[in-house]
Design an enzyme around this catalytic site. Structure first.
Site: not given
Ligand code: BES
Ligand code: ZN
Length: 616
Positions: A128, A284, A309-310, A397, A567-568
């Site tokens: 990442q 990602m 989104h990606e 965002y 992490m969200k």
């Protein structure tokens, strides 16, 4: 001499790298990559060239043409955020070859032992790199101002296979000749051509910012879900692959929709890699091969939303890239807008409006989080001395989305669509900043600066008054139900009959931050939120339970924090525990982190560490 990016040692007077050729030997026993990197610069250079590295040991630096060593020095004190500067002294060369090894603690890499994988049989490693972790895999000018093409020769165990954000060229046997520089470095001789090894070659022919460099190596399997899309998972994870193939069946429709709105899809393939649950993000946008958390696969609309989104980043982010992280909103704000345009077509306007509502809520929450750090509420914000992972938030965002939507609402959709296409066509494969965008906007929409306060939107703090809080029946209904909870009313079975995860998420996020414990428990008794298979719902609920001091849920909180590394979910749960005020909560946070730490990606480890050190 001036830095061009607060997160890089790259200097404005230096030529930028245009191509990188990497040879990588992946050693799963030591979690080390032995590598050589041949960097090609845009022009010949004499003087001291600065490169970014993090936890990298350099064995030698050579002139690739003469194979003579080049003088270099490694800074003795690493910078907390940027890592270690390496300075190579060039005398007219336009390329340099660096032989090096990574460290087991490389911040971009998560090495999973066989036991941490689905099959329990084979190891796994994945990268990442966004925002500034590519430098822990190879020395580079790790700034999105530099756009590089790359070739990779990757030597891996032959029981595994590799995927990359690049075109797969071939899988073949290793050749002794290609190991000579590595063997002169730290790789034992004959390892490169070991019996159990194989080589995979990749090529990335379009210029990308270094943060889009990505690979994963494991025992991988795939299924075709569209003419340019395969879904990859661990091959033993058959159920995950089945579910993912179903979940992402609509991908080709979304790509077509994206092309209609934003222009040709420039990356040939759009494959999806579903990672192990420790993947630190939802998704990602690695080009040609998007990386996804398995937590989005749950049989509702969210999997497709993250893919939308990606996918949207293929235009906004990967074609047009923020020149550094201070302009991150150019990537994420435009992409959030583009994502919602795609969702609107494939899932309907109601779903898109609900997403705007969830985003609005997230944005107002961030204003609270950053009330003592208003710089972080600006779209264009100063990041000197700031770690991008620490200030990651919804602001780029959702405030970015609001700004883009504000322009659309001003000039109308038809004109805006035309503008967007032209913007993308004009700046594709370029890295730009906010000023370049604003100049282009003013040049193409004459008079726009008289209608919209562009400076307030891009440089001002908080949420401008002309932002748009969404209105829709379902959105308004959920907000008013959440308000009623404060007066002791719970939603009825009828109210929630049609709700799926996103409706619950919106409801829970609009409840007061902390409630009467008895009320929280009653809500869960009725709707079983703590047991939800949907992590958005489960984590929102558990966060409320922790802040409301419902200690009955500590077991579930612990279990959740040990099974996922996104992490969200880690951020709100660890923050709730650390901020809760009670010693029991703080104790739990410390204990869970001690136990789960090794299972998290290094970026997530760093983020949790900084949450705990702030409050405990
Ligand atoms: N590019 C981001 C992920 C990212 C941002 C990684 C900053 C490292 C630093 C990606 O496109 C993203 O925004 N992912 C979201 C999903 C989404 C649907 C908003 C996520 O991971 O939650
Ligand atoms: Zn994004």
């Amino acid at each position: 001499m001036a830095p061009i990016d607060p997160h890089s040692f790259t200097d404005s007077s230096h030529p930028l790298t245009t191509h990188v050729a990497l040879s990588l030997y992946l050693d799963f026993n030591t979690s080390i990559i032995h590598g050589s990197a041949l960097l090609t610069l845009s022009s010949a250079f004499s003087g001291e060239l600065s490169l970014d590295t993090r936890c990298i040991s350099i064995h030698m630096v050579l002139d690739p043409l003469t194979l003579e060593p080049l003088p270099y020095r490694v800074s003795t004190t690493p910078d907390r955020i940027r890592g270690t500067e390496v300075v190579v002294v060039l005398s007219g060369q336009s390329s340099l070859l660096i032989v090096y090894s990574t460290s087991p603690s490389a911040s971009a890499l998560q090495w999973l032992s066989p036991l941490q994988t689905f099959s329990k049989l084979h190891p796994y490693v994945y990268t990442q790199c966004q925002a500034i972790h590519a430098r822990s895999i190879f020395p580079c000018q790790d700034t999105p101002a530099a756009r590089i093409r790359y070739d990779v020769v990757m030597n891996i165990p032959n029981s595994l296979s590799a995927v990359m954000s690049a075109r797969h060229v071939r899988r073949r046997l290793a050749v002794p000749e290609e190991a000579k520089h590595l063997e002169a470095g730290s790789l034992g001789s004959s390892l490169w051509c070991g019996e159990d090894r194989v080589v995979e070659e990749f090529a990335m022919e379009q210029p990308i910012p270094p943060y889009l460099f990505a690979f994963a190596v494991g025992e991988l399997g795939f299924r075709e879900v569209g003419p340019r899309t395969r879904v990859y998972t661990e091959s033993a994870a058959v159920e995950v692959l089945d579910a993912a193939a179903l979940e992402f069946a609509g991908t080709e429709d979304m790509i077509k929709q994206g092309e209609k709105l934003f222009g040709d899809y420039e990356w040939e393939r759009f494959d999806l890699l579903v990672l192990p649950p420790s993947f630190p993000y939802g998704g990602m946008e690695n080009p040609r091969m998007v990386f996804l958390t398995p937590t989005v696969i749950k049989g509702d609309a969210t999997g497709a939303q993250v893919v939308a989104h990606e996918l949207a980043h293929s235009w906004t982010g990967n074609l047009i890239t923020n020149i550094n992280n201070e302009h991150f909103w150019l990537n994420e704000g435009f992409t959030t807008y583009a994502e919602r345009r795609i969702v609107e077509v494939v899932q309907g306007p109601d779903r898109a409006t609900l997403n705007i509502g969830i985003g609005w809520r997230g944005l107002t929450d961030e204003m609270e989080r950053f009330k003592d750090n208003l710089e972080c509420t600006k779209l264009w914000n100063k990041q000197e001395g700031v770690d991008p992972d620490d200030v990651y938030s919804q602001v780029p965002y959702e405030k970015g989305f609001q700004f883009v939507l504000r322009i659309e609402r001003q000039i109308g959709r038809t004109a805006f669509d035309e503008f967007l296409k032209k913007y993308i066509a004009t700046f594709k494969f370029k890295s730009i900043d906010t000023s370049i965008f604003l100049e282009f906007l003013k040049a193409n929409i004459p008079g726009i600066e008289k209608e919209i306060n562009l400076q307030l939107w891009t440089e001002g703090v908080g949420i401008p008054e002309d932002a748009y809080e969404p209105v829709s029946t379902i959105y308004t209904k959920i907000i008013s139900l959440a308000k009623e909870f404060k007066e002791g009313r719970m939603p009825s079975e009828d109210d929630v009959a049609e709700w799926n995860g996103q409706e619950w998420e919106l409801y829970l996020e609009n409840l007061p931050k902390s409630c009467e414990p008895s009320q929280v428990m009653a809500l869960d008794k009725r709707y079983r939120l703590a047991e939800s298979k949907d992590y958005e719902v489960k984590v929102s609920f558990l966060q409320l339970a922790v802040t409301s001091k419902c200690r009955e849920y500590h077991g579930e909180v612990k279990k959740t924090l040990k099974e996922v590394g996104r992490m969200k979910y880690l951020r709100p749960l660890f923050t709730a525990l650390a901020q809760a005020g009670g010693t029991e909560e703080k104790q739990l946070a410390k204990q869970v982190f001690a136990e789960a730490r090794e299972t998290y990606h290094p970026i997530a480890q760093g983020v949790v560490e900084s949450i705990l050190s702030k409050y405990i």
